[in-house]
Design an enzyme around this catalytic site. Structure first.
Site, mmCIF file in Angstrom:
data_model
loop_
_atom_site.group_PDB
_atom_site.id
_atom_site.type_symbol
_atom_site.label_atom_id
_atom_site.label_comp_id
_atom_site.label_asym_id
_atom_site.label_seq_id
_atom_site.Cartn_x
_atom_site.Cartn_y
_atom_site.Cartn_z
ATOM 1 N N TYR A 54 0.854 -1.200 0.000
ATOM 2 C CA TYR A 54 0.000 0.000 0.000
ATOM 3 C C TYR A 54 0.884 1.242 0.000
ATOM 4 C CZ TYR A 54 -5.016 -0.764 0.290
ATOM 5 O OH TYR A 54 -6.316 -1.000 -0.018
ATOM 6 N N THR A 228 -4.348 6.898 -21.499
ATOM 7 C CA THR A 228 -4.156 5.544 -20.995
ATOM 8 C C THR A 228 -2.718 5.169 -21.326
ATOM 9 O OG1 THR A 228 -4.892 4.625 -23.098
ATOM 10 C CG2 THR A 228 -6.549 4.795 -21.352
ATOM 11 N N ARG A 237 -2.176 -1.885 -18.430
ATOM 12 C CA ARG A 237 -3.455 -1.165 -18.385
ATOM 13 C C ARG A 237 -3.354 -0.112 -17.285
ATOM 14 N NH1 ARG A 237 -6.596 -3.859 -21.787
ATOM 15 N NH2 ARG A 237 -8.097 -2.179 -21.621
#
Ligand code: DSN
Length: 421
Positions: A54, A228, A237
């Site tokens: 995280y 993107t 992605r």
């Protein structure tokens, strides 16, 4: 090549689907203009232990400890993105293109503000204010479009008139089905006249800009560019927001986190760094140029054989075919019959389409993926012949079976990176 031995042993159902998808990709032709094949190094990086971390915040300013290596990869991704697109600030955390656009709107606008963007039926994108998105509950979207569908030229006079009337806060460029290039200098001049911020959504053409095959909006003074990372740019992605300077960059960073997203997807950010490293190499320039050479050649070859292309050609990686005018059948029918022989593309609305979005008149096709496989101009002719023969013989099951076998044999000559055929 990956062996997936743990997955195979632990979860045969998922492994079996993966095997099917690898076979589909290896044996078929990918003409969906927004798809591509990443390199083995990018693929490998997406499956790393960076997944386990995280990392809310940004390099050097995180909420949790243990960020020595996540900071390294995010900084690499940021610095490489800035170098690639010649800009002052990069946020590499957006999970995809739509979240990047949403974060960009909220960074730059107040509720009720106006955005002047491309007409959706002329090639614009859902995230540029389609009524089905929640964006339209908050911001007001008005439109510019093509002056002439035969040439694809944008009506810059109408854009200027609309800008003067509506006083947009953002003048937005970008598209997912427009085969020509925008005139960034004209757009910047119009934006300056009305005090609007210039934003380009380069999602489709990021790799072509990175490779120097198309113009870079930052060279024309654009303020912000969203994208993107997985289309022509050939990365994992994901999304990204670039800004010309750190001042705008600060607003963008706050909007991405904590405004909209939580923890960044660190394995994808690491893979973005790897992909940007690839795009900085000289061979990527050749890749970008070949995408366009293939696209123009395929377009010309199809048109010479009766296909009606919107704008009568292409300047980028994609083309839009009016199937009703070309072959007297709808885009969905073309999509389905081509899929049956291993050629994948997508049905697509055309400008001023008389048919419904789910059953439109056109198909969109593009060359980024087949160019990655090493196909060149002569291969475009072979592919076009497959496409035209499949459409012509669509009611002949035996012919379709033979065509499917020929498509497969042809594809197997061009390995997909990372897949053993
Ligand atoms: N789905 C992408 C495309 O195909 O263009 C855009 O969101």
């Amino acid at each position: 090549m990956f062996t997936y031995s743990d997955l195979r042993a632990q979860d045969p159902a998922v492994f079996s689907a993966l095997q099917g998808e690898m076979k589909r990709q290896a044996e078929g032709v990918e003409l969906i203009a927004s798809e591509n094949y990443v390199s083995p190094a990018v693929m490998e990086t997406m499956g790393t232990v960076f997944n386990n971390k995280y990392s809310e915040g940004y390099p050097g300013k995180r909420y949790y400890a243990g960020q020595e290596f996540t900071d390294q990869v995010e900084t690499l991704a940021i610095e490489r993105a800035k170098q690639l697109f010649r800009c002052g600030h990069a946020n590499v955390q957006p999970h995809a293109g739509c979240p990047a656009n949403v974060a960009m709107y909220f960074a730059l606008l107040e509720p009720g503000d106006c955005v002047l963007g491309m007409d959706l039926s002329h090639g614009g994108h859902l995230s540029h204010g389609h009524p089905v998105t929640y964006l339209t509950k908050i911001f007001r979207f008005v439109r510019y479009g093509m002056k002439d569908i035969e040439t694809g030229e944008i009506d810059y006079d109408a854009m200027r008139a609309m800008a003067k009337k509506e006083k947009p806060k953002i003048l937005l460029g970008g598209f997912s089905a427009y085969p020509r290039e925008l005139d960034y200098a004209k757009m910047k001049a119009i934006a300056d006249e009305v005090g609007a911020i210039t934003v380009m959504d380069m999602a489709h053409i990021a790799g072509l800009i990175a490779g120097g095959a198309l113009k870079n909006p930052f060279d024309y003074g654009f303020d912000v560019v969203t994208t993107t990372t997985h289309k022509t740019l050939r990365g994992p992605r994901g999304g990204m927001i670039l800004s010309k300077d750190a001042e705008i960059g600060k607003k963008i960073d706050k909007s991405v986190f904590p405004g909209f997203q939580g923890g960044p997807i660190m394995q994808m950010i690491a893979a973005k760094a790897v992909a940007f490293g690839e795009a900085l190499r000289p061979e990527f320039k050749e890749y970008a140029a070949q995408i366009i050479r293939n696209s123009k050649h395929l377009a010309q070859y199809l048109m010479e054989r009766g296909a009606k292309l919107i704008t009568n050609g292409t300047d980028n990686h994609l083309m839009l075919v009016d199937c009703i005018q070309s072959w007297g059948i709808a885009g969905g029918e073309v999509e389905t019959v081509l899929d049956s022989v291993g050629i994948t593309l997508n049905k697509n609305s055309i400008p001023n389409d008389q048919r419904k979005p789910m059953d439109p008149s056109g198909v969109r096709l593009g060359t980024p993926a087949i160019t990655t496989r090493g196909m060149k101009e002569r291969d475009m002719e072979i592919l076009a012949d497959f496409i035209l023969a499949t459409i012509e013989r669509r009611s002949d099951a035996a012919a379709l079976k033979n065509l499917g076998a020929e498509v497969k044999a042809f594809c197997l000559k061009f390995p997909v990176p990372g897949i053993k055929a």
